[in-house]
Design a protein around this motif. Structure first.
Motif, PDB file in Angstrom:
ATOM      1  N   THR A  18      17.466  10.177   5.754  1.00  0.00           N
ATOM      2  CA  THR A  18      18.470   9.475   6.545  1.00  0.00           C
ATOM      3  C   THR A  18      17.852   8.498   7.546  1.00  0.00           C
ATOM      4  OG1 THR A  18      18.533  11.339   8.093  1.00  0.00           O
ATOM      5  CG2 THR A  18      20.164  11.325   6.317  1.00  0.00           C
ATOM      6  N   ASP A  19      16.541   8.638   7.792  1.00  0.00           N
ATOM      7  CA  ASP A  19      15.860   7.703   8.695  1.00  0.00           C
ATOM      8  C   ASP A  19      15.224   6.528   7.961  1.00  0.00           C
ATOM      9  OD1 ASP A  19      13.768   8.971   7.423  1.00  0.00           O
ATOM     10  OD2 ASP A  19      12.782   9.687   9.240  1.00  0.00           O
ATOM     11  N   GLY A  20      15.441   6.446   6.650  1.00  0.00           N
ATOM     12  CA  GLY A  20      14.891   5.347   5.870  1.00  0.00           C
ATOM     13  C   GLY A  20      13.451   5.535   5.451  1.00  0.00           C
ATOM     14  N   ARG A  21      12.881   6.702   5.713  1.00  0.00           N
ATOM     15  CA  ARG A  21      11.507   6.995   5.313  1.00  0.00           C
ATOM     16  C   ARG A  21      11.490   7.920   4.105  1.00  0.00           C
ATOM     17  NH1 ARG A  21       7.180   6.580   9.261  1.00  0.00           N
ATOM     18  NH2 ARG A  21       7.883   5.357  11.058  1.00  0.00           N
ATOM     19  N   LEU A  22      10.363   7.920   3.373  1.00  0.00           N
ATOM     20  CA  LEU A  22      10.181   8.874   2.299  1.00  0.00           C
ATOM     21  C   LEU A  22      10.165  10.289   2.874  1.00  0.00           C
ATOM     22  CD1 LEU A  22       9.105   6.165   0.997  1.00  0.00           C
ATOM     23  CD2 LEU A  22       7.508   7.585  -0.285  1.00  0.00           C
ATOM     24  N   PRO A  23      10.499  11.302   2.075  1.00  0.00           N
ATOM     25  CA  PRO A  23      10.381  12.675   2.557  1.00  0.00           C
ATOM     26  C   PRO A  23       8.986  13.027   3.066  1.00  0.00           C
ATOM     27  CG  PRO A  23      11.721  12.642   0.589  1.00  0.00           C
ATOM     28  CD  PRO A  23      11.177  11.245   0.764  1.00  0.00           C
ATOM     29  N   SER A  24       7.960  12.318   2.610  1.00  0.00           N
ATOM     30  CA  SER A  24       6.599  12.534   3.112  1.00  0.00           C
ATOM     31  C   SER A  24       6.431  12.019   4.529  1.00  0.00           C
ATOM     32  CB  SER A  24       5.594  11.817   2.205  1.00  0.00           C
ATOM     33  OG  SER A  24       5.788  10.405   2.268  1.00  0.00           O
ATOM     34  N   GLY A  25       7.385  11.251   5.022  1.00  0.00           N
ATOM     35  CA  GLY A  25       7.292  10.646   6.339  1.00  0.00           C
ATOM     36  C   GLY A  25       6.797   9.214   6.327  1.00  0.00           C
ATOM     37  N   GLN A  26       6.299   8.750   5.186  1.00  0.00           N
ATOM     38  CA  GLN A  26       5.783   7.390   5.088  1.00  0.00           C
ATOM     39  C   GLN A  26       6.927   6.379   5.056  1.00  0.00           C
ATOM     40  OE1 GLN A  26       3.538   6.542   1.470  1.00  0.00           O
ATOM     41  NE2 GLN A  26       2.129   5.235   2.588  1.00  0.00           N
ATOM     42  N   THR A  27       6.687   5.198   5.594  1.00  0.00           N
ATOM     43  CA  THR A  27       7.702   4.151   5.504  1.00  0.00           C
ATOM     44  C   THR A  27       7.748   3.603   4.084  1.00  0.00           C
ATOM     45  OG1 THR A  27       6.215   2.325   6.061  1.00  0.00           O
ATOM     46  CG2 THR A  27       7.287   3.485   7.903  1.00  0.00           C
ATOM     47  N   LEU A  28       8.896   3.076   3.710  1.00  0.00           N
ATOM     48  CA  LEU A  28       9.042   2.466   2.393  1.00  0.00           C
ATOM     49  C   LEU A  28       8.098   1.274   2.260  1.00  0.00           C
ATOM     50  CD1 LEU A  28      10.527   2.226  -0.328  1.00  0.00           C
ATOM     51  CD2 LEU A  28      12.295   0.889   0.859  1.00  0.00           C
ATOM     52  N   LYS A  29       7.990   0.506   3.300  1.00  0.00           N
ATOM     53  CA  LYS A  29       7.084  -0.643   3.300  1.00  0.00           C
ATOM     54  C   LYS A  29       5.658  -0.213   2.971  1.00  0.00           C
ATOM     55  CE  LYS A  29       5.210  -4.124   6.519  1.00  0.00           C
ATOM     56  NZ  LYS A  29       5.338  -4.705   7.887  1.00  0.00           N
ATOM     57  N   ASP A  30       5.163   0.816   3.653  1.00  0.00           N
ATOM     58  CA  ASP A  30       3.789   1.263   3.421  1.00  0.00           C
ATOM     59  C   ASP A  30       3.622   1.871   2.037  1.00  0.00           C
ATOM     60  OD1 ASP A  30       3.021   0.353   5.882  1.00  0.00           O
ATOM     61  OD2 ASP A  30       3.028   2.316   6.863  1.00  0.00           O
ATOM     62  N   ALA A  31       4.661   2.556   1.543  1.00  0.00           N
ATOM     63  CA  ALA A  31       4.581   3.152   0.207  1.00  0.00           C
ATOM     64  C   ALA A  31       4.451   2.076  -0.861  1.00  0.00           C
ATOM     65  CB  ALA A  31       5.805   4.024  -0.055  1.00  0.00           C
ATOM     66  N   ILE A  32       5.204   0.995  -0.722  1.00  0.00           N
ATOM     67  CA  ILE A  32       5.112  -0.108  -1.679  1.00  0.00           C
ATOM     68  C   ILE A  32       3.760  -0.801  -1.564  1.00  0.00           C
ATOM     69  CG2 ILE A  32       6.043  -2.388  -2.237  1.00  0.00           C
ATOM     70  CD1 ILE A  32       8.835  -1.249  -1.646  1.00  0.00           C
ATOM     71  N   PHE A  33       3.330  -1.065  -0.341  1.00  0.00           N
ATOM     72  CA  PHE A  33       2.019  -1.699  -0.147  1.00  0.00           C
ATOM     73  C   PHE A  33       0.908  -0.841  -0.759  1.00  0.00           C
ATOM     74  CE2 PHE A  33       3.298  -4.453   3.666  1.00  0.00           C
ATOM     75  CZ  PHE A  33       3.169  -5.619   2.946  1.00  0.00           C
ATOM     76  N   GLN A  34       0.944   0.478  -0.519  1.00  0.00           N
ATOM     77  CA  GLN A  34      -0.123   1.350  -0.999  1.00  0.00           C
ATOM     78  C   GLN A  34      -0.122   1.440  -2.518  1.00  0.00           C
ATOM     79  OE1 GLN A  34      -0.301   5.165   0.992  1.00  0.00           O
ATOM     80  NE2 GLN A  34      -1.821   5.984  -0.439  1.00  0.00           N
ATOM     81  N   THR A  35       1.070   1.529  -3.120  1.00  0.00           N
ATOM     82  CA  THR A  35       1.159   1.587  -4.583  1.00  0.00           C
ATOM     83  C   THR A  35       0.648   0.302  -5.211  1.00  0.00           C
ATOM     84  OG1 THR A  35       3.092   3.046  -4.390  1.00  0.00           O
ATOM     85  CG2 THR A  35       2.687   2.029  -6.534  1.00  0.00           C
ATOM     86  N   ASP A  36       1.065  -0.824  -4.665  1.00  0.00           N
ATOM     87  CA  ASP A  36       0.597  -2.105  -5.191  1.00  0.00           C
ATOM     88  C   ASP A  36      -0.910  -2.265  -5.032  1.00  0.00           C
ATOM     89  OD1 ASP A  36       2.934  -3.088  -6.242  1.00  0.00           O
ATOM     90  OD2 ASP A  36       3.413  -4.402  -4.559  1.00  0.00           O
ATOM     91  N   ALA A  37      -1.436  -1.843  -3.880  1.00  0.00           N
ATOM     92  CA  ALA A  37      -2.871  -1.995  -3.631  1.00  0.00           C
ATOM     93  C   ALA A  37      -3.694  -1.155  -4.595  1.00  0.00           C
ATOM     94  CB  ALA A  37      -3.196  -1.612  -2.188  1.00  0.00           C
ATOM     95  N   ALA A  38      -3.193   0.024  -4.934  1.00  0.00           N
ATOM     96  CA  ALA A  38      -3.943   0.937  -5.802  1.00  0.00           C
ATOM     97  C   ALA A  38      -3.825   0.596  -7.277  1.00  0.00           C
ATOM     98  CB  ALA A  38      -3.464   2.374  -5.570  1.00  0.00           C
ATOM     99  N   THR A  39      -2.840  -0.239  -7.642  1.00  0.00           N
ATOM    100  CA  THR A  39      -2.568  -0.495  -9.062  1.00  0.00           C
ATOM    101  C   THR A  39      -2.607  -1.976  -9.428  1.00  0.00           C
ATOM    102  OG1 THR A  39      -0.170  -0.640  -8.693  1.00  0.00           O
ATOM    103  CG2 THR A  39      -1.086   1.553  -9.175  1.00  0.00           C
ATOM    104  N   GLY A  40      -3.048  -2.825  -8.503  1.00  0.00           N
ATOM    105  CA  GLY A  40      -3.032  -4.251  -8.789  1.00  0.00           C
ATOM    106  C   GLY A  40      -1.628  -4.801  -8.932  1.00  0.00           C
ATOM    107  N   SER A  41      -0.702  -4.266  -8.134  1.00  0.00           N
ATOM    108  CA  SER A  41       0.714  -4.685  -8.168  1.00  0.00           C
ATOM    109  C   SER A  41       1.297  -4.554  -9.577  1.00  0.00           C
ATOM    110  CB  SER A  41       0.875  -6.128  -7.666  1.00  0.00           C
ATOM    111  OG  SER A  41       0.447  -6.234  -6.320  1.00  0.00           O
TER     112      SER A  41
END
Length: 318
Positions: free
Chosen positions: A195-218
């Protein structure tokens, strides 16, 4: 036959629909006792398969009659080895269920697709564990090896792509993307949000997308949000930020309830289909790249009809 694996049509600037909350429809509207909330259980016999066929046909018609695209997500959200074992399925039986899910989507496509309504077959992957909790989290390498089995099956079917839904921590997303890269399949990644707009892990959506893209070459073709109400995440989506451009899909809940409340609820909160359609319209006004639209928990054909109407002006047929 995989028609669109090398060029996904939903990446163009046109509207694609998806279905609604398959599992909640089966449980609450059709009175089906789904073991472990696994719609794939219906693929075990002819009656269940026919039930799924009717369900998908209804949504595919909504797209076809309005000349909109449609993404046929297979009913295999809980068809990985851990959930298969809980359902008492052998590995061979589970593989067959994954193949049957894709084959059913191909069959629905053959009935409803036309020149102005392209339909993409998507092999669905779900989280290894509970979609709402991060206990038992894997490393990215562990997730790649674990999900590689199911993704590898999809690579030998007519699936055009893989879509992973209700992911609640980033390492699992990275592993699924890497498995899809290895299998040569386009992949879409959908995170669920609290409900706060974050993943259940506590990470922001922005950081989750950035981290996934960085690890996989987008590598992901696009990202989605699912299993959250628009009021839970609209405030974190900033149109001026580049990362939001990676989001193209939305499968929102009808209910404003939190994940904990949904998990404990004995009833279905179907919300207001008209209101949900208007919320989608408002999001698209701010973020027009949201072009792949469906529903999640509590939604059914009424909600997708209203989403279609709100976003295109095309009303439901009588």
């Amino acid at each position: 036959m995989c028609k669109y694996r090398t060029a996904l049509p939903q990446l163009a600037d046109r509207l694609f629909l998806m279905d609604g909350g398959l599992e909640t429809t089966l449980v609450f509207h059709e009175g089906i006792d789904l073991p472990f909330f696994a719609a794939a259980d219906q693929l075990k016999d002819a009656a269940g398969t026919e039930r799924l066929r009717r369900y998908y046909d209804r949504y595919a018609r909504l797209a076809a009659e309005a000349s909109l695209g449609f993404v046929l997500d297979s009913p295999n959200w809980r068809s990985n080895p851990d959930w298969g074992e809980k359902m008492g399925l052998s590995r061979a039986e589970l593989e067959d269920i994954n193949r049957r899910g894709v084959a059913l989507m191909e069959e629905v496509r053959a009935r409803h697709e036309h020149e102005n309504a392209p339909m993409v077959v998507s092999g669905v992957v779900g989280p290894r564990g509970d979609g709402y909790r991060t206990d038992g989290a894997m490393s990215a390498a562990e997730a790649r090896d674990y999900h590689g089995w199911q993704v590898g099956i999809y690579a030998t079917t007519g699936a055009d792509m893989v879509a992973a839904y209700t992911l609640n921590y980033v390492e699992e997303a990275i592993g699924i993307v890497q498995a899809a890269q290895h299998a040569g399949l386009p992949v879409a990644i959908s995170f669920t949000l609290e409900t706060d707009g974050r993943l259940p892990s506590g990470q922001t959506l922005k950081d989750a997308i950035f981290q996934t893209d960085a690890a996989t070459g987008s590598a992901p073709a696009y990202y989605l949000i699912n299993c959250a109400h628009p009021n839970h995440f609209a405030h974190v989506l900033e149109p001026a930020e580049d990362w939001t451009g990676r989001l193209r899909g939305l499968r929102a809940n009808a209910s404003r309830r939190s994940h904990a409340e949904l998990d404990a609820a004995p009833d279905l909160d179907a919300g207001d289909p008209v209101e949900l359609g208007q919320l989608y319209r408002g999001l698209r006004a701010r973020l027009p790249q949201f072009t792949i639209l469906g529903g999640c928990c509590g939604t059914d054909h009424r909600h997708v009809e209203q989403i279609r109407f709100a976003c295109t002006g095309v009303a439901a047929a009588a």
